[in-house]
Write a protein that holds these residues in place. Structure first.
Motif: not given
Length: 560
Positions: A453-471
């Motif tokens: 969580i960054g400063p008070e400014a618009d920020q776009v974050l993402s995370a890949p979703i896949g079998y091993r990453a979730l496991q």
């Protein structure tokens, strides 16, 4: 996205006043300077851990591996200048291998990052150390500084970048246990010595784990922040691939600390995957073809995450670890068996691609209707829906792990072929982790870390979703501990970045979206590029294929 309103700030002040028995939010613990999470590095360099000085067996033929390195097209090499080889006893100095290696590399016009350390047995307090052999015990500071002075004085004209120790935050490399205060003293004394001999030298931190930043935070707390010029990280995620391991976010944690104490460039001085059984992959889940595919993916992801210099580990296989570009073969001088990853590095160094066209993914907004939220257990936060998004307030009061989860009463089903989850938010400067919980068909929960969580400014974050990453992110539930489709978004979680933090905060989540690609079209994820102020942010969709990454740029409309 709007900033926090006056009433919101008043609420936060009231919450602070109520924390009479808890530690208040310490001003220097806030991120006061904007930090460019996942912004494209301004300069990009291809490096490799060459280790000629310590592993190549013949000083007389050192030009041979140096020429091989030059043929690969790399610009940088990382070399160990082991103390026990240079000064095996207090009265003896042996420059044979370091002279030969650095001279051969210099003739090939390769830039050298030289690693200083580790210790030699005669200069440690450990009675079990052989006096003339390598040791990872904390060294006598005066003896170490004398060794550093001799090395820098000898090589100051061919080496301008010095790394102080390797992985001092790991018990294997700093005995009897990692000690940030002790390392900070050594780092400070070493840096002072180097700069006295060569004021133009660059001091590089000793390669830390970026996914656990307490050691770096402690260095800053002990006054060592200005002793070095470059933050070095070792972002190993294997056996996960670069997308599953969300390698693009590897520098988020250290960048957040730099926002408090002062900006520094970030280098990855080791990263890699083995092509068979290894210490990190004993089941040999990755083969030679996958190793070759992961190399460009790793470099692209780290560059996009703001890491400028990336050093692959390593040039040659060890007998028990197959991370190299060349198989071990008949020994360390055998370069006859190049693996596919060698061609992948050569192609990467030759092309250094920028932006190509790609098929766009579909963005499906998950919060485009009224949904009901509940706080299942933790009494330390609240959530409310407003015109500009979800307002989340939290209060962390302990020195243990604090977090707060907000669950959907009715989880939102994720579309088929969801490749990543994207969150648009305005932060509070806390640098806490923002996570999403995903529920599978058996009711099990799995966590995805979308970013900090960054400063008070618009920020776009993402995370890949896949079998091993979730496991690997399994949280709870009775089942097979494997993410079984269909999947659904279940909760938003704010988790403290380090357990010593206490205080209050608020963030606004303007959007959660699923990024969807057709089956078999590669893995996608999204990251912010350039200016992230409302109306100016842009989104870069990255498609990872078997051997390359290609990007598509398009504008994010401002949230009003």
């Amino acid at each position: 996205m709007r900033q926090l309103t006056g009433p919101c700030r008043l609420v936060l002040l009231c919450l602070v006043a109520g924390l009479l028995c808890a530690d208040a939010l310490i001003p220097h613990d806030r991120v006061t300077q904007p930090f460019a999470i996942r912004a494209l590095a301004e300069s990009r360099a291809v490096g490799i851990n060459s280790h000629l000085t310590t592993r190549y067996p013949d000083s007389a033929t050192m030009p041979i591996p140096a020429a091989i390195l030059a043929d690969l097209g790399v610009q940088w090499v990382r070399e160990d200048l082991h103390w026990h080889r240079i000064q095996p006893d207090p009265a003896t100095w042996d420059w044979t291998f370091s002279d030969a290696a650095l001279s051969a590399l210099h003739r090939q016009r390769l830039q050298v990052l030289a690693v200083l350390g580790p210790a030699v047995g005669w200069a440690t307090p450990d009675p079990t150390d052989h006096p003339n052999h390598i040791s990872f015990a904390a060294p006598d500071e005066a003896a170490f500084v004398a060794y550093v002075a001799a090395v820098v004085q000898r090589y100051r004209h061919v080496v301008k970048h010095w790394q102080v120790w390797n992985e001092p935050d790991q018990a294997l490399f700093w005995r009897p246990a990692p000690d940030p205060e002790q390392y900070t003293r050594l780092l400070t004394a070493t840096a002072r010595t180097i700069r006295a001999i060569d004021p133009t030298a660059t001091i590089v931190l000793g390669g830390i784990n970026p996914f656990e930043t307490s050691f770096l935070r402690a260095i800053a707390a002990y006054g060592g922040w200005h002793a070095f010029d470059v933050i070095a990280i070792h972002p190993y995620v294997d056996p996960l691939n670069p997308v599953e391991g969300n390698l693009i976010a590897a520098a988020d944690g250290v960048r957040a600390i730099a926002a408090r104490y002062g900006w520094k460039p970030v280098w990855a001085t080791e990263v890699g995957w083995a092509s068979g059984a290894s210490d990190r992959d004993p089941l040999a889940l990755i083969d030679a073809a996958q190793q070759a595919a992961y190399l460009p993916q790793a470099y692209y992801a780290l560059w996009q995450g703001g890491v400028s210099h990336v050093f692959w580990y390593a040039l040659k296989d060890d007998p028990h670890n197959t991370y190299g570009l060349f198989a071990y073969g008949s020994g360390r001088a055998d370069f006859s068996r190049a693996k596919p990853v060698a061609a992948a590095l050569r192609d990467l160094a030759a092309s250094m691609p920028t932006v190509d066209a790609a098929m766009p993914v579909t963005t499906i907004h998950l919060l485009d209707r009224q949904v009901a939220w509940q706080r299942p257990a933790q009494p330390n936060g609240s959530i409310r829906q407003a015109q500009d998004g979800l307002h989340i307030a939290y209060r962390f009061t302990t020195r243990a792990n604090d977090y707060v989860a907000f669950e959907l009463r009715e989880p939102i089903a994720l579309p088929a072929h969801t490749r990543a989850l994207m969150v648009r938010l305005s932060g509070d400067g806390s640098a806490h982790h923002l996570r999403l919980w995903v529920r599978d068909a058996e009711g099990e929960r799995f966590a995805l870390t979308v970013g900090m969580i960054g400063p008070e400014a618009d920020q776009v974050l993402s995370a890949p979703i896949g079998y091993r990453a979730l496991q690997y992110g399994y949280v709870s539930g009775e089942g097979n501990r494997r993410p079984d489709a269909p999947l659904a978004l279940q909760a938003i979680v704010v988790d403290d970045q380090y357990d010593g933090w206490s205080g209050v905060g608020e963030l606004i989540i303007g959007e959660i979206a699923a990024l969807v690609g057709e089956a078999g079209d590669g893995s996608y994820y999204t990251l912010p590029v350039g200016d992230t102020r409302p109306g100016t942010a842009s989104e870069m969709t990255v498609k990872i294929t078997a051997g390359a990454a290609v990007w598509l740029r398009h504008t994010i409309p401002a949230t009003r």
